[in-house]
Design an enzyme around this catalytic site. Structure first.
Site, short mmCIF file in Angstrom:
data_model
loop_
_atom_site.label_atom_id
_atom_site.label_comp_id
_atom_site.label_asym_id
_atom_site.label_seq_id
_atom_site.Cartn_x
_atom_site.Cartn_y
_atom_site.Cartn_z
CD1 TRP A 80 -8.81 20.82 -63.96
CD2 TRP A 80 -8.60 18.57 -63.25
NE1 TRP A 80 -9.97 20.22 -63.00
CE2 TRP A 80 -9.57 18.97 -62.52
CE3 TRP A 80 -8.15 17.15 -62.88
CZ2 TRP A 80 -10.36 18.48 -61.26
CZ3 TRP A 80 -8.70 16.34 -61.93
CH2 TRP A 80 -9.92 17.16 -61.22
CG ASN B 87 -4.79 14.89 -72.01
OD1 ASN B 87 -3.78 15.78 -71.65
ND2 ASN B 87 -5.44 15.07 -73.03
N GLY B 88 -4.13 11.88 -68.76
CA GLY B 88 -4.27 10.63 -68.20
C GLY B 88 -3.57 10.47 -66.71
CD GLU C 115 -28.00 18.83 -63.41
OE1 GLU C 115 -27.58 19.60 -64.25
OE2 GLU C 115 -27.52 17.93 -62.82
NE ARG D 217 -10.17 18.09 -73.01
CZ ARG D 217 -10.50 17.01 -73.40
NH1 ARG D 217 -11.43 16.84 -74.58
NH2 ARG D 217 -10.16 15.78 -72.92
CG HIS E 128 -36.44 10.53 -41.69
ND1 HIS E 128 -36.83 9.55 -40.91
CD2 HIS E 128 -37.56 10.41 -42.87
CE1 HIS E 128 -38.03 9.01 -41.09
NE2 HIS E 128 -38.92 9.62 -42.15
CE LYS F 76 -19.22 20.29 -70.94
NZ LYS F 76 -20.72 20.61 -70.02
CD GLU G 238 -21.59 21.25 -61.73
OE1 GLU G 238 -20.73 20.34 -62.34
OE2 GLU G 238 -22.38 21.76 -62.27
CE LYS H 101 -25.76 21.68 -64.55
NZ LYS H 101 -25.12 20.80 -63.76
CB CYS I 157 -5.12 17.05 -69.32
SG CYS I 157 -4.74 17.09 -67.71
#
Length: 631
Positions: free
Chosen positions: A81, A119-120, A504, A27, A527, A626, A511, A508, A2
């Site tokens: 968000w 925010n929070g 990584e 963000r 395995h 973000k 995402e 990506k 947020c």
């Protein structure tokens, strides 16, 4: 996540608030809104609070504001968000309190008494909600935030700052708040605990004061920034401000000094690129060069005054991070143990703080974060310090961040502003910084002589040019991406220090393209994962020319024997060639210990071009943010 922008001025703040929201779009958000105090700029206007909200982008909100012809000297704005409640207009900020009233009463918005953005996460909101409902407050949203607006209203007795102080004393959880009241048109108050908030000062004839969750929101408005600390409250008027701690004790300017912060406006422009992620991938040679620019030689003091003393005293490392930063820590484990000969433990920050760990006061705790505000990593740092860890080091991209201020040592990367949610240049600059840490520890422990350290530093200096050569592989990556757009799953394989690079790459891809992807150490194929391999499951292999190459080739044969299709990033002299079911892109050179910095770049490009082909929102993927500033 947020974003908050709020301000008070003798001039119209609405354009500044909207511009700030645009700068905070990176963000991640799913709704946005703005509220102003009508009459705060022009006394001839009818006084009262007015808001407009949208579940679309900030551009749509701006259109609504223009249509409603909103102008004011006091206002608050927010990008949300979703946490508590779906992304609907009723749940969007700002939230109003109309005071206690009968259920179903139709109250005009102009009668609202308190307007608030937050925010929070408020952890005790359910208890507070029940208490306020018993007093006659009606709730119109599913959010925890609305509780705070009603709580402030219930405590208001003519002084908004005092009501905020009393309210924050009852809140449990994390918050950054900006609040207005109907009866105080020329006042704005704010508070922070566990979530960042900065104060921006515009001196002179057009005096104004702003609060924002990120200094970038105020780029182009002011470069005079005060970083509010844990528990601070701030009381703003157009020509002056006060900062108090959580007890209400006034703080002097020396206790919260004004910092001159460079403007970020240019960095936020797309220039010739189609997306910020694309821009940031191609900025990596510059970002790496900038991160290394002041490194003349290896010395512990690169990481702060007194670093030599800390490094001499430690016997191990504990690396704490989340997401992409966690993967950079996994690579660093291989480097530090092999080169500096120090045992390293790498933990996901959100897990570390909730388990009974065995503290070692002689461990160096390294926290890694792009923003330096990642809530889980900050909480893990504070938990480690509470357990007796005094040797602490932050590696982050923002020198003024909470994380950098709360650690004994810090190394600030110079990636520049990273807008795209999927991290790229922040990751590679973290790797470069961690390699510098490896060399500094090796020097302190004398596991390498000066000549060997100098040679490795020279190799690191070549990395920007090497990355530039890798970027030239983009046309071949685009060809791969055309095949990936038709896929629903993908498997990434790596061995040794390239296993985190496979992780990584998978992250990506998932995402931004929404293709399910996962990574495994290649030796783990037998395995379990081998059961998933078919021609519909592309297998991406990171294949450097290292000591594990022949083992990796055997793993690749296992894939081909089951009809799997291989996409291989191979170094020269690996003798891996294009053939039926095997697609090879040859890396320009092999770079030894530093090859993870090179091999991750084509994986970034693969994710980007696959997402581009699928038509997803590359820079703002669904459900992601973000800067993750809540648990």
């Amino acid at each position: 996540m947020c974003g908050i922008v709020a301000g008070i001025s003798t001039h119209d703040v609405v354009p500044t608030l909207l511009q700030g929201l645009q700068r905070l779009e990176y963000r991640g958000y799913d709704s946005c809104g703005l509220a102003v105090h009508m009459g705060s700029l022009d006394p001839s206007q009818p006084a009262g609070l007015h808001r407009t909200r949208s579940t679309a982008r900030v551009a749509q909100l701006s259109a609504q504001v223009a249509q409603e012809q909103l102008h004011a000297g006091t206002g608050i704005a927010h990008t949300r968000w979703a946490t508590h409640g779906a992304p609907t207009e009723d749940n969007a900020h700002p939230h109003f309190s109309f005071g206690p009233h009968a259920p179903g009463a139709a109250l005009p918005e102009s009668s609202a008494r308190v307007a608030l953005v937050h925010n929070g996460i408020i952890e005790n909101y359910e208890t507070l909600r029940a208490e306020l409902q018993a007093k006659g407050y009606q709730f119109s949203s599913e959010t925890d935030t609305e509780v705070v607006a009603h709580l402030i209203d219930s405590l208001y007795d003519g002084d908004l700052f005092d009501a905020l102080r009393q309210a924050t004393a009852r809140l449990q959880g994390a918050y950054a708040l900006a609040v207005m009241h109907r009866h105080e048109p020329h006042r704005l108050v704010g508070a922070r605990a566990g979530s960042p908030l900065v104060l921006g000062i515009v001196p002179g004839a057009g005096a104004a004061h702003y609060v924002a969750s990120d200094a970038m929101a105020l780029s182009g408005v002011t470069d005079q920034i005060v970083y509010l600390e844990e528990g601070d409250l701030v009381d703003l008027q157009a020509g002056r401000y006060w900062i108090c701690d959580s007890t209400g004790r006034s703080l002097t300017p020396a206790q919260r000094p004004v910092h001159t912060v460079q403007a970020f406006a240019a960095a936020a422009e797309l220039e010739p690129y189609q997306h910020y992620m694309q821009k940031e991938i191609f900025e990596q040679p510059r970002a790496l060069a900038d991160t290394l620019t002041d490194v003349v030689s290896i010395t512990p003091e690169l990481f702060g005054d007194g670093a030599w003393r800390h490094f001499k005293d430690v016997d191990s490392l504990l690396i704490l991070a989340c997401g992409t930063s966690y993967y950079s820590g996994l690579v660093a484990k291989y480097w530090i143990e092999a080169i500096a000969r120090i045992p390293v433990q790498v933990e996901i920050a959100s897990e570390y703080r909730y388990r009974d760990s065995v503290p070692n006061p002689r461990a160096l705790v390294v926290v890694i974060s792009q923003s330096g505000e990642t809530a889980d990593t900050l909480a893990a740092l504070r938990h480690a310090k509470a357990l007796g860890h005094s040797h602490t080091l932050a590696i982050c991209n923002v020198g003024s961040s909470t994380m950098a201020r709360e650690t004994a040592l810090a190394y600030i990367t110079r990636a520049g502003v990273e807008i795209g949610v999927a991290s790229t240049k922040a990751f590679t600059t973290q790797l470069a910084s961690l390699y510098l840490l490896t060399l500094a520890l090796a020097q302190t422990r004398e596991t390498l002589d000066d000549a060997a350290i100098a040679a490795r530093l020279q190799q690191l200096r070549h990395i920007p040019a090497a990355v530039q050569a890798v970027l030239a592989l983009e046309p071949q990556i685009i060809s791969w991406a055309q095949s990936f757009t038709r896929m629903e799953n993908a498997l990434f394989l790596g061995r040794g220090m390239h296993y985190p690079i496979a992780l990584e790459g998978a992250l990506k891809l998932k995402e931004i393209s929404y293709i399910h992807a996962e990574a495994y150490p290649a030796g783990e194929l037998k395995h379990g994962p081998l059961a998933l391999v078919t021609s519909a499951m592309p297998v991406v292999v990171v294949a450097p020319n290292d000591a594990l190459l022949e083992k990796l080739k055997s793993n690749m044969q296992e894939v081909r024997a089951r009809g799997g299709v291989l996409y291989v990033l191979a170094d020269a002299h690996t003798r891996i060639e294009n053939s039926e079911g095997t697609h090879v892109i040859r890396m320009p050179e092999h770079y030894g210990d530093l090859s993870p910095l090179l091999h991750v770049v084509p994986l970034q490009l693969l994710a980007y071009h696959t997402a581009l082909g699928k038509g997803t929102d590359v820079d703002k993927p669904r459900n992601l943010a973000k800067s993750v500033t809540v648990e």
